[in-house]
Design a protein around this motif. Structure first.
Motif, PDB file in Angstrom:
ATOM      1  N   THR A   7       0.841  -1.198   0.000  1.00 42.77           N
ATOM      2  CA  THR A   7       0.000   0.000   0.000  1.00 42.77           C
ATOM      3  C   THR A   7       0.871   1.242   0.000  1.00 42.77           C
ATOM      4  N   PRO A   8       0.668   2.156  -0.949  1.00 43.05           N
ATOM      5  CA  PRO A   8       1.484   3.367  -0.964  1.00 43.05           C
ATOM      6  C   PRO A   8       1.179   4.249   0.240  1.00 43.05           C
ATOM      7  N   VAL A   9       2.217   4.919   0.728  1.00 41.69           N
ATOM      8  CA  VAL A   9       2.061   5.851   1.843  1.00 41.69           C
ATOM      9  C   VAL A   9       1.817   7.237   1.261  1.00 41.69           C
ATOM     10  N   LEU A  10       0.620   7.747   1.436  1.00 39.47           N
ATOM     11  CA  LEU A  10       0.278   9.066   0.911  1.00 39.47           C
ATOM     12  C   LEU A  10       0.893  10.139   1.798  1.00 39.47           C
ATOM     13  N   VAL A  11       1.758  10.958   1.202  1.00 43.81           N
ATOM     14  CA  VAL A  11       2.496  11.973   1.956  1.00 43.81           C
ATOM     15  C   VAL A  11       2.167  13.362   1.429  1.00 43.81           C
ATOM     16  N   ALA A  12       1.970  14.306   2.335  1.00 40.25           N
ATOM     17  CA  ALA A  12       1.724  15.702   1.974  1.00 40.25           C
ATOM     18  C   ALA A  12       2.601  16.580   2.848  1.00 40.25           C
ATOM     19  N   ALA A  13       2.665  17.859   2.508  1.00 37.33           N
ATOM     20  CA  ALA A  13       3.510  18.772   3.282  1.00 37.33           C
ATOM     21  C   ALA A  13       2.952  20.179   3.254  1.00 37.33           C
ATOM     22  N   VAL A  14       3.205  20.922   4.341  1.00 37.58           N
ATOM     23  CA  VAL A  14       2.893  22.346   4.384  1.00 37.58           C
ATOM     24  C   VAL A  14       4.177  23.080   4.745  1.00 37.58           C
ATOM     25  N   ASP A  15       4.565  23.994   3.867  1.00 36.62           N
ATOM     26  CA  ASP A  15       5.803  24.759   4.039  1.00 36.62           C
ATOM     27  C   ASP A  15       5.652  26.019   3.204  1.00 36.62           C
ATOM     28  N   ASN A  16       5.902  27.180   3.799  1.00 36.51           N
ATOM     29  CA  ASN A  16       5.714  28.417   3.036  1.00 36.51           C
ATOM     30  C   ASN A  16       6.874  28.718   2.093  1.00 36.51           C
ATOM     31  N   ASP A  17       7.873  27.849   2.080  1.00 42.07           N
ATOM     32  CA  ASP A  17       8.993  27.961   1.150  1.00 42.07           C
ATOM     33  C   ASP A  17       8.729  27.023  -0.032  1.00 42.07           C
ATOM     34  N   ARG A  18       8.399  27.594  -1.176  1.00 37.98           N
ATOM     35  CA  ARG A  18       8.042  26.787  -2.344  1.00 37.98           C
ATOM     36  C   ARG A  18       9.196  25.882  -2.780  1.00 37.98           C
ATOM     37  N   MET A  19      10.417  26.383  -2.688  1.00 35.76           N
ATOM     38  CA  MET A  19      11.575  25.575  -3.078  1.00 35.76           C
ATOM     39  C   MET A  19      11.755  24.387  -2.134  1.00 35.76           C
ATOM     40  N   LYS A  50      -7.263  20.317   3.921  1.00 35.88           N
ATOM     41  CA  LYS A  50      -6.951  19.147   3.103  1.00 35.88           C
ATOM     42  C   LYS A  50      -6.709  17.909   3.962  1.00 35.88           C
ATOM     43  N   ALA A  51      -6.063  18.107   5.096  1.00 37.22           N
ATOM     44  CA  ALA A  51      -5.759  16.970   5.975  1.00 37.22           C
ATOM     45  C   ALA A  51      -7.028  16.379   6.596  1.00 37.22           C
ATOM     46  N   LEU A  52      -8.051  17.211   6.767  1.00 36.08           N
ATOM     47  CA  LEU A  52      -9.281  16.738   7.385  1.00 36.08           C
ATOM     48  C   LEU A  52     -10.320  16.247   6.380  1.00 36.08           C
ATOM     49  N   ASN A  53     -10.071  16.499   5.100  1.00 34.73           N
ATOM     50  CA  ASN A  53     -10.978  16.059   4.042  1.00 34.73           C
ATOM     51  C   ASN A  53     -10.609  14.627   3.631  1.00 34.73           C
ATOM     52  N   PRO A  54     -11.526  13.676   3.778  1.00 33.86           N
ATOM     53  CA  PRO A  54     -11.212  12.282   3.435  1.00 33.86           C
ATOM     54  C   PRO A  54     -10.694  12.103   2.011  1.00 33.86           C
ATOM     55  N   GLU A  55     -11.088  12.985   1.091  1.00 33.42           N
ATOM     56  CA  GLU A  55     -10.655  12.849  -0.301  1.00 33.42           C
ATOM     57  C   GLU A  55      -9.224  13.324  -0.518  1.00 33.42           C
ATOM     58  N   THR A  56      -8.699  14.155   0.375  1.00 32.10           N
ATOM     59  CA  THR A  56      -7.342  14.684   0.215  1.00 32.10           C
ATOM     60  C   THR A  56      -6.479  14.400   1.440  1.00 32.10           C
ATOM     61  N   ARG A  57      -6.949  13.542   2.314  1.00 31.80           N
ATOM     62  CA  ARG A  57      -6.242  13.261   3.563  1.00 31.80           C
ATOM     63  C   ARG A  57      -5.008  12.387   3.326  1.00 31.80           C
ATOM     64  N   PRO A  58      -3.833  12.819   3.776  1.00 28.79           N
ATOM     65  CA  PRO A  58      -2.632  12.001   3.623  1.00 28.79           C
ATOM     66  C   PRO A  58      -2.481  11.027   4.787  1.00 28.79           C
ATOM     67  N   ARG A  59      -1.647  10.057   4.613  1.00 26.38           N
ATOM     68  CA  ARG A  59      -1.275   9.187   5.733  1.00 26.38           C
ATOM     69  C   ARG A  59      -0.308   9.940   6.648  1.00 26.38           C
ATOM     70  N   LEU A  60       0.605  10.688   6.016  1.00 26.16           N
ATOM     71  CA  LEU A  60       1.649  11.399   6.748  1.00 26.16           C
ATOM     72  C   LEU A  60       1.730  12.833   6.254  1.00 26.16           C
ATOM     73  N   LEU A  61       1.667  13.774   7.185  1.00 29.51           N
ATOM     74  CA  LEU A  61       1.781  15.188   6.839  1.00 29.51           C
ATOM     75  C   LEU A  61       3.047  15.757   7.458  1.00 29.51           C
ATOM     76  N   LEU A  62       3.894  16.324   6.599  1.00 31.19           N
ATOM     77  CA  LEU A  62       5.098  17.006   7.059  1.00 31.19           C
ATOM     78  C   LEU A  62       4.739  18.462   7.312  1.00 31.19           C
ATOM     79  N   VAL A  63       5.015  18.943   8.504  1.00 28.62           N
ATOM     80  CA  VAL A  63       4.589  20.277   8.903  1.00 28.62           C
ATOM     81  C   VAL A  63       5.800  21.136   9.251  1.00 28.62           C
ATOM     82  N   ASP A  64       6.039  22.161   8.423  1.00 30.17           N
ATOM     83  CA  ASP A  64       7.130  23.086   8.728  1.00 30.17           C
ATOM     84  C   ASP A  64       6.739  23.905   9.952  1.00 30.17           C
ATOM     85  N   MET A  65       7.712  24.182  10.816  1.00 31.55           N
ATOM     86  CA  MET A  65       7.414  24.879  12.060  1.00 31.55           C
ATOM     87  C   MET A  65       7.229  26.372  11.886  1.00 31.55           C
ATOM     88  N   SER A  66       7.819  26.943  10.859  1.00 32.25           N
ATOM     89  CA  SER A  66       7.809  28.396  10.693  1.00 32.25           C
ATOM     90  C   SER A  66       7.016  28.793   9.460  1.00 32.25           C
TER      91      SER A  66
END
Length: 238
Positions: A7-19, A50-66
């Protein structure tokens, strides 16, 4: 809650640095071969939605602190209060010591430095599998599994609600206003309330803008605010 083989691990991220988002997306297959990149956003509210929406919910969310108008700690808390279906891993370009204790209290499963690739790979594998990751430098901090963290936050919220009754909302705001801020945190909110930018404050103090941003984000967390604007409003009403 482990991962079924194949099973693939669905990963998402939030970071205000696009690069930084592009770099994470590019290196992810090497760090976690079973990963499938789902999405990457720079806005805290969008990430929570997105994290709370079942259609876009990842298994793992990477969260930038700043982040710009919010903190990674507040993002994790909002998500964990609502669900235990998303594993949360804090990532930062600064010292993990700065955020570890507050992040653990917000329901995350670990924190890791963006610059430490071997540790990042280990953290991704561990948290994606349902475990917790604690860097050696913050070994005394206790990160909990998603289920345990979710249950603890809900229990604390229920206890507070029962104890305060209908006066809870007013007491909550009073508690926010009474929160003790450090001198630099208070001064940062004061200067921001006067319209100064991070760069302008940094120039006054002779420090990097990222240092000022860290003071602001700590103030947001200590006040229990939803955003920087909310923190300034709470501080002005003290």
């Amino acid at each position: 809650m482990g991962i079924e083989k194949g099973t693939p691990v669905l990963v998402a991220a939030v970071d205000n640095d696009r690069m930084a988002l592009l770099a994470l997306k590019g290196i992810l297959p090497q760090l976690l071969p079973s990963a499938q990149w789902l999405w990457g956003v720079g806005n805290a509210d969008e990430a929570v939605a997105k994290a709370l929406n079942p259609e876009t919910r990842p298994r793992l969310l990477l969260v930038d602190m700043s982040l710009d108008e919010a903190t990674g700690v507040s993002v994790c808390r909002k998500i964990r209060m609502r669900t235990d279906r998303v594993m949360l891993l804090g990532i930062t370009a600064f010292s993990v010591d700065t955020y570890a204790e507050r992040l653990a209290a917000a329901g995350a499963q670990g924190i890791v430095s963006k610059a430490d690739i071997p540790q990042l790979a280990k953290a991704l594998r561990t948290v994606a599998a349902g475990g917790t990751f604690v860097p050696n430098s913050v070994a005394s901090v206790t990160f909990r599994t998603a289920a345990d963290a979710h249950r603890l936050l809900l229990d604390n919220g229920t206890t507070a609600s029962i104890g305060n009754g209908t006066a809870n909302a007013g007491a909550e705001d009073a508690g926010h206003r009474a929160a003790k801020l450090g001198a630099k945190e208070s001064e940062t909110l004061h200067l921001l309330s006067r319209g100064l930018t991070y760069d302008q404050i940094a120039a006054q103090w002779g420090v990097a803008a990222s240092t000022v941003r860290t003071h602001a984000h700590r103030a947001v967390d200590k006040l229990g605010a939803h955003s920087l604007a909310h923190a300034i409003a709470l501080w002005l009403s003290r």
